[in-house]
Design a protein around this motif. Sequence first.
Motif, PDB file in Angstrom:
ATOM      1  N   SER A  29       0.805  -1.223   0.000  1.00 20.14           N
ATOM      2  CA  SER A  29       0.000   0.000   0.000  1.00 20.14           C
ATOM      3  C   SER A  29       0.837   1.271   0.000  1.00 20.14           C
ATOM      4  CB  SER A  29      -0.945   0.009   1.206  1.00 20.14           C
ATOM      5  OG  SER A  29      -0.211   0.069   2.415  1.00 20.14           O
ATOM      6  N   VAL A 253      -2.625   1.174  -6.200  1.00 22.15           N
ATOM      7  CA  VAL A 253      -2.398   1.300  -4.769  1.00 22.15           C
ATOM      8  C   VAL A 253      -3.678   1.588  -3.979  1.00 22.15           C
ATOM      9  CG1 VAL A 253      -1.822   3.761  -4.930  1.00 22.15           C
ATOM     10  CG2 VAL A 253      -0.930   2.393  -3.025  1.00 22.15           C
ATOM     11  N   HIS A 254      -4.595   2.366  -4.549  1.00 28.58           N
ATOM     12  CA  HIS A 254      -5.812   2.710  -3.817  1.00 28.58           C
ATOM     13  C   HIS A 254      -6.836   1.573  -3.804  1.00 28.58           C
ATOM     14  CE1 HIS A 254      -4.492   6.777  -3.171  1.00 28.58           C
ATOM     15  NE2 HIS A 254      -4.287   6.962  -4.463  1.00 28.58           N
ATOM     16  N   ASP A 255      -6.559   0.527  -4.584  1.00 23.71           N
ATOM     17  CA  ASP A 255      -7.469  -0.621  -4.612  1.00 23.71           C
ATOM     18  C   ASP A 255      -6.979  -1.780  -3.756  1.00 23.71           C
ATOM     19  OD1 ASP A 255      -9.183   0.674  -6.367  1.00 23.71           O
ATOM     20  OD2 ASP A 255      -8.148  -0.073  -8.152  1.00 23.71           O
ATOM     21  N   ASN A 351     -10.994  -2.008   5.846  1.00 22.99           N
ATOM     22  CA  ASN A 351      -9.661  -1.418   5.791  1.00 22.99           C
ATOM     23  C   ASN A 351      -9.423  -0.470   6.964  1.00 22.99           C
ATOM     24  OD1 ASN A 351      -8.679  -2.718   3.540  1.00 22.99           O
ATOM     25  ND2 ASN A 351      -8.238  -0.850   2.408  1.00 22.99           N
ATOM     26  N   ASP A 423      -5.256   7.198   4.434  1.00 19.82           N
ATOM     27  CA  ASP A 423      -6.262   6.217   4.056  1.00 19.82           C
ATOM     28  C   ASP A 423      -7.440   6.158   5.023  1.00 19.82           C
ATOM     29  OD1 ASP A 423      -4.858   5.574   1.844  1.00 19.82           O
ATOM     30  OD2 ASP A 423      -4.153   3.617   2.509  1.00 19.82           O
TER      31      ASP A 423
END
Length: 465
Positions: A29, A253-255, A351, A423
């Motif tokens: 990440s 990266v955002h997934d 998350n 995040d």
Amino acid sequence: MTKKITLFQLIAMSIAFYGSIRNVPTVASSGWEVIFFMAGAAILFAIPISLIAAELATGWPQEGGPQVWIKAAFGSKWAFVVSWLLWVQMLVGMQMVGSAFASIFAYSIHRPDLVNDGSYIAITTMVIFWIVTLANLKGSLGKWISTFGSVIGIYIPFTLLVILGIWYWIQYGNVNLGPLNFNSAIPDITNLSKWSFFAGICFIFAGLEIASVHANDIDNPKKNYPIAVFISIGAMVIFNLIAGLTEANAIPVHDIQLANILQPFQIYFTDLNIPWITSILGLMICVGMIAQMSAWILGPSKSMVKVAEEGYLPAILQKRNKDDIPISFVLLQAAAVSLISLLFVFIPGINTVYFMVLILTTILYSIVYLFIISAEVKLHYAATDVPRAFKIPGGSAGMWLICILAYLGVGITIIISFIPSIDIPNDKKLTYILFESIGTVIFFVIPLVIFKFKKESWKKMVVAK
């Protein structure tokens, strides 16, 4: 004479203590910036803590590890606090493993929709942890689960993840990670929220001090233990970087889903036209997670029951079954994990919850490391007559250099852990800060209160064995 542990065996054991495929999504990440964070974690955390733990373990080799070192340096009160924190952080950590298990299991049975169902995550975590707990009430069964599960669900999947990640990169090139340059590899250190990832990366190495208990059993510890430290830490850095960066290359990266270890395998096996293997591997990883839970369920409880038997906790917590399992603590921790799991019901988004729990675990463990570092400083001067098979190179100057690096690493980790990551959704940032702050204070104060109000009758009720 007891057979000495070889250098290779110590390296293998060191990696086994804190190596885990579960950490790879956290590494991924951060993208290229993980190189910076990983190097920092090794220099300011992993290497110094390993060397400090080795000197303390060879000087005070009695069973108990950190609690024994802290007791020698600061007395029973703070040794009890450390015992408590090690037990509590394991409760939080096992809940984290359980939630990852629930996520992977959902994908394995082709029900990805369940991953975002907080009730499913909570219930599955509770059920699997209680099953593993009850299995460990019979000591021999728990050991079998740990041994078999580690091979099936940890070593094989980790090796496959690295190999397939490299294959995917060779096959398609750099598709998501972007170019490696100064801007992509060095984080903006003025953006404090970016540093939250440093705490997560440091957690990869949490527990490495456990391997130090074997420092007395290795040939020529003065020479071979530092070699084992550098090789094992280097291997973990390299393998995690390869696995993490190749995952970041395969997935934007955002997934990346922090609790879904199976995510990169889905991409790799689908591209190889064998997507059905993903489910099989997912079930194998679930077995590995069960093995992790099984391996750690008894350790902290055995440490706490010894504390209880010394008179620091009520007699009800001193109970063992016929297999010498500390049944009261084992059942209590299962109940506590169940309670923590309810967070997934009240805080939407796996998350977010996963990261919050990860950071709380890191904070609690970091407090333990502050005690360990301080014990090294104190005992370096207060216990010069105690022989150590291994000493930090460089005398007092070397000791201070290593301890200062460790203080910096652990201190930075604690401070930045209270800063919400980028995040964490904006509407959850206050929740994050309150969760980490209140959780830390409560878990630290509880053992101080218990110690203050302990009763002499608790010690008298201990049954002599």
